[in-house]
Enzyme design. Structure first.
Site, PDB file in Angstrom:
ATOM      1  N   GLU A   1      -8.675   0.125  -2.894  1.00 56.16           N
ATOM      2  CA  GLU A   1      -9.689  -0.101  -1.559  1.00 56.16           C
ATOM      3  C   GLU A   1     -10.314   1.154  -1.618  1.00 56.16           C
ATOM      4  OE1 GLU A   1      -6.625  -2.559   1.347  1.00 56.16           O
ATOM      5  OE2 GLU A   1      -6.857  -0.502   1.798  1.00 56.16           O
TER       6      GLU A   1
ATOM      7  N   ARG B   1       4.279  18.658   1.154  1.00 58.21           N
ATOM      8  CA  ARG B   1       5.265  19.554   0.301  1.00 58.21           C
ATOM      9  C   ARG B   1       4.694  20.204  -0.863  1.00 58.21           C
ATOM     10  NH1 ARG B   1      10.779  20.505   1.852  1.00 58.21           N
ATOM     11  NH2 ARG B   1      11.099  22.400   0.687  1.00 58.21           N
TER      12      ARG B   1
ATOM     13  N   HIS C   1      -5.652   3.470  -1.557  1.00 61.50           N
ATOM     14  CA  HIS C   1      -7.076   3.671  -0.823  1.00 61.50           C
ATOM     15  C   HIS C   1      -7.239   5.253  -1.133  1.00 61.50           C
ATOM     16  CE1 HIS C   1      -9.727   2.642   2.841  1.00 61.50           C
ATOM     17  NE2 HIS C   1     -10.164   3.646   1.992  1.00 61.50           N
TER      18      HIS C   1
ATOM     19  N   GLY D   1       0.989  -1.330   4.247  1.00 61.77           N
ATOM     20  CA  GLY D   1       1.476   0.019   3.873  1.00 61.77           C
ATOM     21  C   GLY D   1       2.332   0.953   5.005  1.00 61.77           C
ATOM     22  N   HIS D   2       1.618   1.162   6.130  1.00 60.34           N
ATOM     23  CA  HIS D   2       2.090   1.966   7.032  1.00 60.34           C
ATOM     24  C   HIS D   2       3.265   1.571   7.635  1.00 60.34           C
ATOM     25  CE1 HIS D   2       2.198   5.409  10.035  1.00 60.34           C
ATOM     26  NE2 HIS D   2       2.398   4.254  11.014  1.00 60.34           N
TER      27      HIS D   2
ATOM     28  N   ASN E   1       0.941  -1.341   0.028  1.00 58.34           N
ATOM     29  CA  ASN E   1       0.174   0.058  -0.051  1.00 58.34           C
ATOM     30  C   ASN E   1       0.867   1.266  -0.274  1.00 58.34           C
ATOM     31  OD1 ASN E   1      -1.455   2.140   0.752  1.00 58.34           O
ATOM     32  ND2 ASN E   1      -3.187   0.779   1.658  1.00 58.34           N
TER      33      ASN E   1
ATOM     34  N   ARG F   1      -9.475   8.304  -0.750  1.00 58.72           N
ATOM     35  CA  ARG F   1     -10.574   8.875  -0.217  1.00 58.72           C
ATOM     36  C   ARG F   1     -10.972  10.178  -0.646  1.00 58.72           C
ATOM     37  NH1 ARG F   1      -7.376   6.235   3.906  1.00 58.72           N
ATOM     38  NH2 ARG F   1      -8.740   4.963   5.145  1.00 58.72           N
TER      39      ARG F   1
ATOM     40  N   HIS G   1      -3.835  -4.527   7.942  1.00 61.53           N
ATOM     41  CA  HIS G   1      -4.152  -3.465   8.920  1.00 61.53           C
ATOM     42  C   HIS G   1      -3.216  -3.901  10.029  1.00 61.53           C
ATOM     43  CE1 HIS G   1      -6.087   0.190   9.896  1.00 61.53           C
ATOM     44  NE2 HIS G   1      -5.747  -0.057  11.142  1.00 61.53           N
TER      45      HIS G   1
END
Length: 238
Positions: free
Chosen positions: A70, A18, A43, A213-214, A7, A45, A190
């Site tokens: 997603e 930036r 994902h 991802g994170h 992700n 949003r 997650h």
């Protein structure tokens, strides 16, 4: 074999903070695949605070592995996915103001809605997955929506594993077995990271894909993204 889908939302977050195009999201997607990543996940949003809708279009020509988009199937999102036709769409019941995904679908309450949405995607040959908790009643209901897969929401597992509670994986194991018995593929995502991913993979049968991802991007700040991608691949394959 469990596939790794990376992700890249956090790359977009850094770019947007930036302005301009550094880091270059498209180059990162190309590099991740070159390093061995087996899919790219985004994902978008509605507020475009990280991935922009245009990014989804720009990524289409360069993602030659699996392309997973997603999101909450609001009309704007559905139009995007139907236009791009990614490999997979993962349906996530996000509210517009949530910081990150924090719950799976109530597939009983939203049964008819999910059936309609999934039918639209499947008509276009797009594989569908429903983001879901381990509740067996909800998994059984997911199987009647027409979805191809579920994605198990693993935040609770990650939290408990960090506290030393390895038994937290049992609910995910049982959920995966039930899903498989019902003819559903199983994804997960997650808060999975380098510390907890191997134990999860080793104990959850039939795990088709993880989306990370994170943690992966954060770990890459110290270890380098090529190295981290290959560390995940090693944990998923052996």
């Amino acid at each position: 074999m469990t596939k790794l889908s990376v992700n890249i939302n956090k790359i977009a977050t850094l770019r947007n903070s930036r302005g301009g195009n550094v880091p270059n999201l498209i180059k990162v997607a190309e590099d991740v695949q070159h390093f061995g990543g087996e899919g790219i996940t985004i994902h978008p949003r509605p507020d475009e605070r990280h991935i922009r809708y245009q990014d989804a279009y720009d990524l289409k020509p360069v993602v030659y592995t699996e392309y997973n988009i997603e999101g909450n199937p609001i009309p704007q999102f559905m139009d995007l996915v139907l236009a791009i036709k990614p490999t997979q769409v993962t349906l996530v019941p996000d509210g517009e103001n949530v910081l990150t995904s924090n719950a799976g679908w109530d597939t009983v309450k939203h049964q008819s809605y999910l059936k309609e949405v999934i039918a639209e995607f499947k008509k276009e040959g797009i594989r569908t997955s429903i983001f879901i908790d381990t509740d067996k009643k909800l998994i059984a209901a997911a199987a009647t929506t027409g979805t191809d897969r579920i994605e198990l929401y693993t935040e609770k597992y990650a939290r408990e594993y960090e506290l030393g509670n390895q038994e937290a994986v049992n609910a995910y194991k049982e959920a995966a077995i039930l899903a498989s018995d019902l003819g559903l593929g199983v994804n997960a995502g997650h808060d999975l990271n380098l510390d907890n991913i191997k134990f999860f993979k080793d104990n959850v049968p039939g795990l088709a894909e993880v989306s990370i991802g994170h943690a992966l991007i954060s770990e890459s700040l110290y270890l380098g993204i090529e190295n981290v991608v290959n560390m995940y691949l090693h944990r998923l394959k052996y």
